[in-house]
Design a protein around this motif. Structure first.
Motif, PDB file in Angstrom:
ATOM      1  N   GLY A   1     -27.700  63.181   6.588  1.00 48.95           N
ATOM      2  CA  GLY A   1     -26.792  62.959   7.588  1.00 48.95           C
ATOM      3  C   GLY A   1     -26.028  61.696   7.684  1.00 48.95           C
ATOM      4  O   GLY A   1     -26.565  60.657   7.232  1.00 48.95           O
ATOM      5  N   LYS A   2     -24.988  61.779   8.581  1.00 50.93           N
ATOM      6  CA  LYS A   2     -24.134  60.568   8.963  1.00 50.93           C
ATOM      7  C   LYS A   2     -24.634  60.280  10.209  1.00 50.93           C
ATOM      8  O   LYS A   2     -24.688  60.927  11.007  1.00 50.93           O
ATOM      9  CB  LYS A   2     -22.733  60.892   8.788  1.00 50.93           C
ATOM     10  CG  LYS A   2     -21.965  60.910   7.359  1.00 50.93           C
ATOM     11  CD  LYS A   2     -20.645  60.887   7.520  1.00 50.93           C
ATOM     12  CE  LYS A   2     -19.986  61.408   6.301  1.00 50.93           C
ATOM     13  NZ  LYS A   2     -18.419  61.476   6.369  1.00 50.93           N
ATOM     14  N   LEU A   3     -24.561  58.639  10.557  1.00 51.76           N
ATOM     15  CA  LEU A   3     -24.484  58.159  11.801  1.00 51.76           C
ATOM     16  C   LEU A   3     -23.247  57.997  12.425  1.00 51.76           C
ATOM     17  O   LEU A   3     -22.434  57.123  11.620  1.00 51.76           O
ATOM     18  CB  LEU A   3     -25.396  57.052  11.698  1.00 51.76           C
ATOM     19  CG  LEU A   3     -25.579  56.381  13.026  1.00 51.76           C
ATOM     20  CD1 LEU A   3     -26.074  57.043  14.384  1.00 51.76           C
ATOM     21  CD2 LEU A   3     -26.467  54.830  12.838  1.00 51.76           C
ATOM     22  N   TYR A   4     -22.758  58.285  13.418  1.00 50.53           N
ATOM     23  CA  TYR A   4     -21.548  58.265  14.171  1.00 50.53           C
ATOM     24  C   TYR A   4     -21.754  57.071  15.195  1.00 50.53           C
ATOM     25  O   TYR A   4     -22.324  57.672  16.136  1.00 50.53           O
ATOM     26  CB  TYR A   4     -20.633  59.574  14.538  1.00 50.53           C
ATOM     27  CG  TYR A   4     -20.273  60.360  13.170  1.00 50.53           C
ATOM     28  CD1 TYR A   4     -19.186  60.092  12.571  1.00 50.53           C
ATOM     29  CD2 TYR A   4     -21.317  61.291  12.987  1.00 50.53           C
ATOM     30  CE1 TYR A   4     -19.095  60.842  11.392  1.00 50.53           C
ATOM     31  CE2 TYR A   4     -20.926  62.120  11.869  1.00 50.53           C
ATOM     32  CZ  TYR A   4     -19.981  61.948  11.112  1.00 50.53           C
ATOM     33  OH  TYR A   4     -19.562  63.060  10.232  1.00 50.53           O
ATOM     34  N   GLY A   5     -20.936  56.082  15.497  1.00 54.66           N
ATOM     35  CA  GLY A   5     -21.232  55.167  16.504  1.00 54.66           C
ATOM     36  C   GLY A   5     -19.803  55.778  17.308  1.00 54.66           C
ATOM     37  O   GLY A   5     -18.654  55.294  16.797  1.00 54.66           O
ATOM     38  N   ILE A   6     -19.873  56.337  18.358  1.00 58.29           N
ATOM     39  CA  ILE A   6     -18.785  56.913  19.086  1.00 58.29           C
ATOM     40  C   ILE A   6     -18.260  56.113  20.452  1.00 58.29           C
ATOM     41  O   ILE A   6     -18.886  56.224  21.267  1.00 58.29           O
ATOM     42  CB  ILE A   6     -18.939  58.393  19.123  1.00 58.29           C
ATOM     43  CG1 ILE A   6     -19.140  59.090  17.825  1.00 58.29           C
ATOM     44  CG2 ILE A   6     -17.605  59.143  19.946  1.00 58.29           C
ATOM     45  CD1 ILE A   6     -19.252  60.606  18.018  1.00 58.29           C
ATOM     46  N   GLY A   7     -17.094  55.633  20.305  1.00 54.92           N
ATOM     47  CA  GLY A   7     -16.663  55.026  21.580  1.00 54.92           C
ATOM     48  C   GLY A   7     -16.219  56.097  22.420  1.00 54.92           C
ATOM     49  O   GLY A   7     -15.479  57.114  22.040  1.00 54.92           O
ATOM     50  N   ILE A   8     -16.724  56.077  23.803  1.00 58.08           N
ATOM     51  CA  ILE A   8     -16.397  57.432  24.579  1.00 58.08           C
ATOM     52  C   ILE A   8     -15.715  56.872  25.874  1.00 58.08           C
ATOM     53  O   ILE A   8     -15.571  57.525  26.700  1.00 58.08           O
ATOM     54  CB  ILE A   8     -17.613  58.252  25.143  1.00 58.08           C
ATOM     55  CG1 ILE A   8     -18.746  56.986  25.719  1.00 58.08           C
ATOM     56  CG2 ILE A   8     -18.551  58.794  23.852  1.00 58.08           C
ATOM     57  CD1 ILE A   8     -19.703  57.594  26.432  1.00 58.08           C
TER      58      ILE A   8
END
Lengths: 235, 235
Positions: free
Chosen positions: A5-12
């Motif tokens: 899988g991919k890891l997404y660091g998501i700015g919210i």
């Protein structure tokens, strides 16, 4: 084809759920695991912001990071989180890690990025920061034309803060919290109180905007930003 | 109840249409007029970013601002735009003004805000900036913990740039364009070439990321950002 899988660091974004990006919104509907920082007493701010967009069937992974001066407990927490996230990735699940504001502007996602970006596919999705959200709430530009803008963390020593504030057109002081009285004194000493305002919880439910001169001494919330602008708004 | 329209200054992010916020996306489907800056030779970048979300039936209002050193032509352009937008507002139409990145971080929306915020209801919607988008593209934090981050416009004098870069942990140099050789020289003189990268058109179709040492001298695109990080990425 890799099956990991991919890891997404998501700015919210800074607080208003509508300030998530379309990309953050889309990714949250595609991942199998949603991870987020959470204080030891619970109540994750990041999870709260993104709550309307977290699917019910997703696996949630709170990451509890102790807020101590000693770095060792936090390091251990990120090490443990790395192990847990890696397991999900290696089993083919995509993971979103929710980051208040933007992942790479004073965000803790860098500690996971540093641990995992060489071994896994890690994607950083930028988000709206509390800095520009604070300027929007205040109704005054952060910086314009050839202004220098300095982002200054409030815990720094007073003499360094003072000299940096003196030699610039625009300033954002972050992490104000218990350093408010020190900061207020520095700004007053430079004759800039009339140019300064404090924005607490920008775009969130508890947003509060106050000219610096109207606020008595005392501790302020950690998520407070003081904006100082000496530039010319007219053109 | 007032029947006049609202003016929205909408940050539409650095280039990727998916980095519009949900709020920007919603507002674009509710306004009657969409205005945007456009160079004299046409081809508005802002309109291009938001194009997938501009309804067909909307009234479009390009605002042509001459890029001259003399400020008078630009002032006249904003005066004319104020007249045109005011007419729409007074006739009850809501107007969105599209801003690349964020409206209040080196954005031209401040000139309309300054002209209209006293007489009309003006709302600023923050957006993702090219600064955090550049850091995300590069895969390296902009700033962390108690780092000072300085945003420095490249047209400033070399001596001022040099002293500001020397005394900080993190730097973003914006508006690089024709100042690239000057900036490259300053960074080399400070021994920081290995810490620096240039990001052109972050998240856009022409995104290009290059370590500073790999780029020969010469002019770069205006929308280029050089990031320098001296801090410690490990924790």
């Amino acid at each position: 084809m890799s099956t990991t899988g991919k890891l997404y660091g998501i700015g919210i974004g800074p607080g208003d759920p509508e300030l998530l990006t379309l990309k953050a919104w889309r990714l949250l509907s595609t991942v199998e695991v949603v991870a987020y920082p959470e204080p030891e007493n619970g109540g994750s701010m990041a999870r709260g912001i993104a709550a309307p967009f977290i699917p019910e069937e997703v696996i949630e992974l709170p990451v509890t990071v102790p807020m101590t001066v000693d770095r060792e407990p936090a390091r251990n927490a990120y090490d443990q989180a790395t192990i847990a996230i890696t397991r999900h990735l290696n089993e083919g699940r995509h993971v979103a890690f929710l980051c208040e504001g933007d992942p790479f502007l004073y965000g803790s996602f860098m500690y996971l990025h540093q641990r995992m970006s060489r071994s896994h596919d890690v994607v950083v999705v930028p988000g709206v920061t509390s800095l520009t959200a604070s300027a929007a709430a205040l109704g005054r530009p952060l910086a314009a034309r050839n202004d220098i803008l300095k982002i200054l963390p409030a815990p720094l020593p007073a003499d360094r803060l003072e000299s940096e504030i003196r030699d610039t057109e625009a300033v954002a002081i972050i992490k104000v919290g218990k350093h408010f009285d020190k900061i207020k004194g520095i700004i007053a000493g430079l004759g800039l109180t009339g140019n300064a305002a404090i924005i607490e919880s920008a775009t969130g439910d508890r947003e509060r905007i106050t000219p610096l001169e109207e606020l008595p001494e005392g501790e302020r919330p950690y998520f407070s930003t003081i904006l100082i602008y000496k530039g010319d708004e007219r053109w």
